[in-house]
Design an enzyme around this catalytic site. Structure first.
Site, mmCIF file in Angstrom:
data_model
loop_
_atom_site.group_PDB
_atom_site.id
_atom_site.type_symbol
_atom_site.label_atom_id
_atom_site.label_comp_id
_atom_site.label_asym_id
_atom_site.label_seq_id
_atom_site.Cartn_x
_atom_site.Cartn_y
_atom_site.Cartn_z
ATOM 1 N N ASP A 232 1.012 -0.972 0.105
ATOM 2 C CA ASP A 232 -0.215 0.065 -0.087
ATOM 3 C C ASP A 232 0.714 1.280 0.001
ATOM 4 O O ASP A 232 2.048 1.366 0.243
ATOM 5 C CB ASP A 232 -1.140 -0.021 1.210
ATOM 6 C CG ASP A 232 -2.092 0.880 0.777
ATOM 7 O OD1 ASP A 232 -2.386 1.393 -0.179
ATOM 8 O OD2 ASP A 232 -3.233 0.819 2.006
ATOM 9 N N ASP A 233 0.194 2.412 -0.382
ATOM 10 C CA ASP A 233 1.099 3.626 -0.377
ATOM 11 C C ASP A 233 1.456 4.245 0.949
ATOM 12 O O ASP A 233 2.588 4.447 1.339
ATOM 13 C CB ASP A 233 0.327 4.665 -1.151
ATOM 14 C CG ASP A 233 -1.007 5.022 -0.656
ATOM 15 O OD1 ASP A 233 -1.612 4.195 0.031
ATOM 16 O OD2 ASP A 233 -1.548 6.043 -1.352
ATOM 17 N N ASP B 127 -2.028 4.883 7.699
ATOM 18 C CA ASP B 127 -2.594 5.856 8.349
ATOM 19 C C ASP B 127 -3.149 5.696 9.861
ATOM 20 O O ASP B 127 -2.298 5.457 10.755
ATOM 21 C CB ASP B 127 -3.664 6.797 7.726
ATOM 22 C CG ASP B 127 -4.009 8.008 8.150
ATOM 23 O OD1 ASP B 127 -3.706 8.357 9.240
ATOM 24 O OD2 ASP B 127 -4.340 8.978 7.368
#
Length: 165
Positions: free
Chosen positions: A99-100, A103
């Site tokens: 994933d980027d 969070d």
């Protein structure tokens, strides 16, 4: 006006994203070999493509999860209910989960449950989600909104000294 938990902006250029994805590839290469990649859409698609090329991985699948609103810039900064549009089979053994960023960890927890044996790697990690990933490149503060290149277009920027006047 809508309140968001983000007080800082962190714009990422295409060059920077590519450089960081290659740095992540170097770390992952040493840990392989890998059977394949599972990209978390949509943010994980671009890093997964770069990592697949660098590690010569041809088997690529996706987990499709919606967690942020897509109706405007401010709406995108509010995480909503997770909606799994597409999962994958298996427990993730031998697979890279890409994933980027991680969070709050909400999406990360969901994909960890789906693929508990996968190696989870992200380019960016925030403190709340960092314990859920195995490998990442850059840590950013929890109150930072990362602006990825696919979410931006070039525009005039007011000089810092003029922003509070």
């Amino acid at each position: 006006m809508t309140h968001t938990p983000y007080s800082k902006d962190f714009p990422v250029s295409w060059d920077e994203l590519h450089r960081n994805a290659r740095a992540l590839s170097w770390r992952l290469l040493e840990m392989g070999p890998w059977k394949g990649i599972v990209a978390i859409t949509r943010g994980g698609l671009v890093p997964a493509a770069i990592i697949a090329r660098e590690l010569d991985i041809r088997l690529i699948d996706t987990i499709c999860i919606v967690s942020y609103s897509s109706k405007g810039a401010e709406a995108a900064q509010h995480q909503g209910q997770l909606n799994v549009l597409k999962g994958v089979e298996g427990d993730g053994e031998g697979m890279l989960l890409i994933d980027d960023l991680v969070d709050t960890g909400k999406t990360a927890r969901a994909v960890r449950e789906m693929l508990p044996k996968a190696h989870f790697a992200t380019i960016y990690a925030k403190p709340a989600g960092k314990p859920l990933v195995d490998t990442f490149i850059t840590e950013v503060s929890q109150d930072t909104w990362i602006r990825f290149p696919w979410d931006m277009e070039y525009a005039f920027s007011t000089p810092l000294a003029d922003r509070d006047r």
